[in-house]
Design a protein around this motif. Structure first.
Motif, PDB file in Angstrom:
ATOM      1  N   GLU A   1       0.797  -1.394   0.063  1.00 42.20           N
ATOM      2  CA  GLU A   1       0.115  -0.126  -0.015  1.00 42.20           C
ATOM      3  C   GLU A   1       0.816   1.174  -0.102  1.00 42.20           C
ATOM      4  N   ALA A   2       2.239   1.129   0.387  1.00 40.67           N
ATOM      5  CA  ALA A   2       2.955   2.296   0.453  1.00 40.67           C
ATOM      6  C   ALA A   2       3.719   2.539  -0.889  1.00 40.67           C
ATOM      7  N   MET A   3       3.695   1.315  -1.758  1.00 35.32           N
ATOM      8  CA  MET A   3       4.087   1.583  -3.111  1.00 35.32           C
ATOM      9  C   MET A   3       3.399   2.153  -4.020  1.00 35.32           C
ATOM     10  N   SER A   4       3.687   3.401  -4.670  1.00 36.83           N
ATOM     11  CA  SER A   4       2.696   4.036  -5.743  1.00 36.83           C
ATOM     12  C   SER A   4       3.753   4.701  -6.761  1.00 36.83           C
ATOM     13  N   GLY A   5       3.046   5.338  -7.575  1.00 35.67           N
ATOM     14  CA  GLY A   5       3.715   5.817  -8.927  1.00 35.67           C
ATOM     15  C   GLY A   5       3.485   5.192  -9.852  1.00 35.67           C
ATOM     16  N   ASP A   6       4.637   5.166 -10.844  1.00 35.02           N
ATOM     17  CA  ASP A   6       4.121   4.572 -12.202  1.00 35.02           C
ATOM     18  C   ASP A   6       5.366   3.595 -12.554  1.00 35.02           C
ATOM     19  N   LEU A   7       4.860   2.730 -13.457  1.00 30.19           N
ATOM     20  CA  LEU A   7       5.980   1.891 -14.060  1.00 30.19           C
ATOM     21  C   LEU A   7       6.000   1.749 -15.584  1.00 30.19           C
ATOM     22  N   ASN A   8       6.995   1.995 -16.271  1.00 25.41           N
ATOM     23  CA  ASN A   8       6.689   1.971 -17.789  1.00 25.41           C
ATOM     24  C   ASN A   8       7.697   0.660 -18.251  1.00 25.41           C
ATOM     25  N   ILE A   9       6.758  -0.315 -19.036  1.00 21.56           N
ATOM     26  CA  ILE A   9       7.374  -1.533 -19.481  1.00 21.56           C
ATOM     27  C   ILE A   9       7.772  -1.711 -20.732  1.00 21.56           C
ATOM     28  N   GLY A  10       8.545  -2.017 -21.442  1.00 25.11           N
ATOM     29  CA  GLY A  10       8.869  -2.285 -23.122  1.00 25.11           C
ATOM     30  C   GLY A  10       8.854  -3.739 -23.098  1.00 25.11           C
ATOM     31  N   VAL A  11       8.017  -4.447 -24.089  1.00 25.43           N
ATOM     32  CA  VAL A  11       8.026  -5.862 -24.110  1.00 25.43           C
ATOM     33  C   VAL A  11       7.856  -6.316 -25.866  1.00 25.43           C
TER      34      VAL A  11
ATOM     35  N   LEU B   1      12.326  -0.341 -28.913  1.00 25.74           N
ATOM     36  CA  LEU B   1      12.418  -0.548 -27.355  1.00 25.74           C
ATOM     37  C   LEU B   1      13.647  -0.247 -26.754  1.00 25.74           C
ATOM     38  N   GLU B   2      14.770  -0.522 -27.397  1.00 23.16           N
ATOM     39  CA  GLU B   2      16.189  -0.116 -26.894  1.00 23.16           C
ATOM     40  C   GLU B   2      16.193   1.383 -27.115  1.00 23.16           C
ATOM     41  N   HIS B   3      15.668   1.882 -28.092  1.00 24.49           N
ATOM     42  CA  HIS B   3      15.678   3.557 -28.305  1.00 24.49           C
ATOM     43  C   HIS B   3      15.057   4.100 -27.193  1.00 24.49           C
ATOM     44  N   LEU B   4      13.792   3.656 -26.534  1.00 27.01           N
ATOM     45  CA  LEU B   4      13.127   4.213 -25.712  1.00 27.01           C
ATOM     46  C   LEU B   4      13.769   4.051 -24.390  1.00 27.01           C
ATOM     47  N   LEU B   5      14.322   2.796 -24.061  1.00 28.12           N
ATOM     48  CA  LEU B   5      15.206   2.410 -22.830  1.00 28.12           C
ATOM     49  C   LEU B   5      16.371   3.613 -22.705  1.00 28.12           C
ATOM     50  N   VAL B   6      16.969   3.867 -23.856  1.00 27.57           N
ATOM     51  CA  VAL B   6      18.245   4.582 -23.930  1.00 27.57           C
ATOM     52  C   VAL B   6      17.796   5.780 -23.644  1.00 27.57           C
ATOM     53  N   ASN B   7      16.492   6.423 -23.987  1.00 24.21           N
ATOM     54  CA  ASN B   7      16.192   7.871 -23.813  1.00 24.21           C
ATOM     55  C   ASN B   7      15.409   7.970 -22.243  1.00 24.21           C
ATOM     56  N   GLY B   8      15.307   6.866 -21.541  1.00 21.17           N
ATOM     57  CA  GLY B   8      14.733   7.010 -20.270  1.00 21.17           C
ATOM     58  C   GLY B   8      13.081   7.116 -20.042  1.00 21.17           C
ATOM     59  N   GLU B   9      12.533   6.654 -21.342  1.00 21.69           N
ATOM     60  CA  GLU B   9      11.146   6.716 -21.580  1.00 21.69           C
ATOM     61  C   GLU B   9      10.580   5.222 -20.964  1.00 21.69           C
TER      62      GLU B   9
ATOM     63  N   ASP C   1      11.122   2.291 -18.130  1.00 18.49           N
ATOM     64  CA  ASP C   1      11.942   2.017 -16.981  1.00 18.49           C
ATOM     65  C   ASP C   1      12.677   0.736 -17.209  1.00 18.49           C
ATOM     66  N   VAL C   2      11.962  -0.530 -17.789  1.00 15.30           N
ATOM     67  CA  VAL C   2      12.581  -1.893 -17.903  1.00 15.30           C
ATOM     68  C   VAL C   2      11.915  -2.350 -19.331  1.00 15.30           C
ATOM     69  N   GLY C   3      12.820  -3.136 -19.800  1.00 13.74           N
ATOM     70  CA  GLY C   3      12.420  -3.906 -21.110  1.00 13.74           C
ATOM     71  C   GLY C   3      12.432  -5.398 -20.677  1.00 13.74           C
TER      72      GLY C   3
ATOM     73  N   LEU D   1      17.513   2.455 -10.489  1.00  7.12           N
ATOM     74  CA  LEU D   1      16.240   1.812 -10.967  1.00  7.12           C
ATOM     75  C   LEU D   1      15.053   2.519  -9.886  1.00  7.12           C
ATOM     76  N   ARG D   2      13.810   2.794 -10.279  1.00  4.20           N
ATOM     77  CA  ARG D   2      13.218   3.306  -9.258  1.00  4.20           C
ATOM     78  C   ARG D   2      12.514   2.272  -8.544  1.00  4.20           C
ATOM     79  N   PRO D   3      12.006   2.119  -7.374  1.00  2.00           N
ATOM     80  CA  PRO D   3      11.419   1.139  -6.410  1.00  2.00           C
ATOM     81  C   PRO D   3      10.161   0.436  -7.185  1.00  2.00           C
ATOM     82  N   THR D   4       9.614   0.929  -7.905  1.00  2.00           N
ATOM     83  CA  THR D   4       8.580   0.583  -9.033  1.00  2.00           C
ATOM     84  C   THR D   4       9.315  -0.759  -9.722  1.00  2.00           C
ATOM     85  N   ALA D   5      10.051  -0.313 -10.520  1.00  2.00           N
ATOM     86  CA  ALA D   5      10.875  -0.997 -11.387  1.00  2.00           C
ATOM     87  C   ALA D   5      11.937  -2.200 -10.705  1.00  2.00           C
ATOM     88  N   SER D   6      12.317  -1.951  -9.527  1.00  4.29           N
ATOM     89  CA  SER D   6      13.192  -2.786  -8.675  1.00  4.29           C
ATOM     90  C   SER D   6      12.153  -3.875  -8.338  1.00  4.29           C
TER      91      SER D   6
END
Length: 306
Positions: free
Chosen positions: A87-97, A132-140, A142-144, A280-285
């Motif tokens: 419940e204390a974990m909030s925010g967003d997580l952006n995943i590429g697949v 997706l590699e391009h988006l990851l390098v640009n920081g758009e 969090d994780v692929g 890595l942000r907590p959501t990504a970790s």
């Protein structure tokens, strides 16, 4: 049925060997065998076919391993829910697949993550690996979650292998070549072949044929794994695909066989990718930790710089 039996059964299924499963878990082979036999007795069905090189899941075994993984995942999720305070974990997580990985791993992982961390807003981008590699390098992103065996920008990206999937040959049940346990690309030269046109698989497969000096007889290309499975099951052609996509039955109920490939072709590796040097942000970790739990421990390896 208990968690220990389920864990031992999953290890045997993933390694396709009682001895390797025992070695990975640090226990005796008899403990694995006893656990599997107890499950077979309780299920009233054989879970493995025994052969000279190890074991192979039966149809009933395939069904049970899917449920077994969900059971172990639910246990891990419960432990995380108690220790992390979701419940204390909030925010967003952006995943590429990528397309193929999306069909086999993403749905279960997303369902688990959202169940444990309902306050996190998850956004998924499904596209080609290069984009997706391009988006990851640009920081758009969090994780692929993609095929890291084809990763290009290894200077800017960190990666970790989750699952190594060897290539196997798919054949319809009763095909003459199914009498052999191991096949070479040369054995398929005269056979009609069906190619899966996702995640660079056609380019990878074609390169291996060229290295052997062979010209594959490609009769159909499709972006659907289910289409490949159905076409092979109906006898339209054979296919060479990563083992992670193999299922013994098509949607039409036709049975498929899979045989090892004699040619030394590198495995297809599914893994995690994130920007090198960026914390890595907590959501990504937490998502990375969940992915690591999902994969067989013996297949994980840091792939950066390889």
């Amino acid at each position: 049925m208990n968690l220990r039996q389920i864990r031992y059964f999953i290890a045997a299924a993933e390694t396709e060997s009682v001895s390797r499963a025992a070695q990975e878990l640090g226990i005796s082979q008899s403990a694995i065998t006893s656990a599997v036999q107890a499950l077979e007795y309780e299920m009233g069905a054989s879970l493995f076919v025994r052969h000279a090189k190890g074991v192979r899941l039966t149809h009933e075994g395939h069904q049970l391993v899917l449920h077994a993984r969900r059971i172990m995942a639910a246990v891990a999720d419960a432990q995380r829910a108690v220790s992390v305070r979701p419940e204390a974990m909030s925010g967003d997580l952006n995943i590429g697949v990528t397309h193929m990985v999306s069909g086999y791993y993403l749905a279960d992982l997303l369902a688990r993550y959202r169940r444990v961390f309902p306050q996190v807003d998850v956004r998924v981008v499904e596209d080609e690996r290069t984009y997706l590699e391009h988006l990851l390098v640009n920081g758009e992103l969090d994780v692929g979650l993609l095929l890291v065996s084809n990763l290009q920008d290894r200077q800017a990206l960190e990666s970790e292998v989750l699952i190594r999937s060897p290539w196997r040959i798919w054949l319809p049940a009763g095909h003459p070549l199914a009498a052999q346990n191991v096949l070479a690309l040369g054995d398929l030269a005269a056979e009609p072949l069906i190619m899966l046109a996702v995640d660079d698989l056609i380019e990878t497969t074609t390169a291996y044929w060229q290295e052997e000096g062979l010209d594959p007889n490609i009769v159909l290309k499709t972006a659907s794994v289910e289409a490949v499975r159905s076409l092979v099951g109906m006898g339209v052609g054979l296919a060479t695909l990563p083992d992670m996509a193999y299922r013994p039955w098509s949607l039409d109920g036709d049975r498929l066989e899979a045989r090892e490939l004699a040619n030394p072709i590198p495995t297809v590796d599914v893994g995690l990718v994130w920007r090198r040097g960026a914390p890595l942000r907590p959501t990504a970790s937490q998502f990375l930790d969940m992915c690591r739990e999902y994969s067989p421990p013996s297949t994980r390896r840091r792939a950066a710089g390889v």
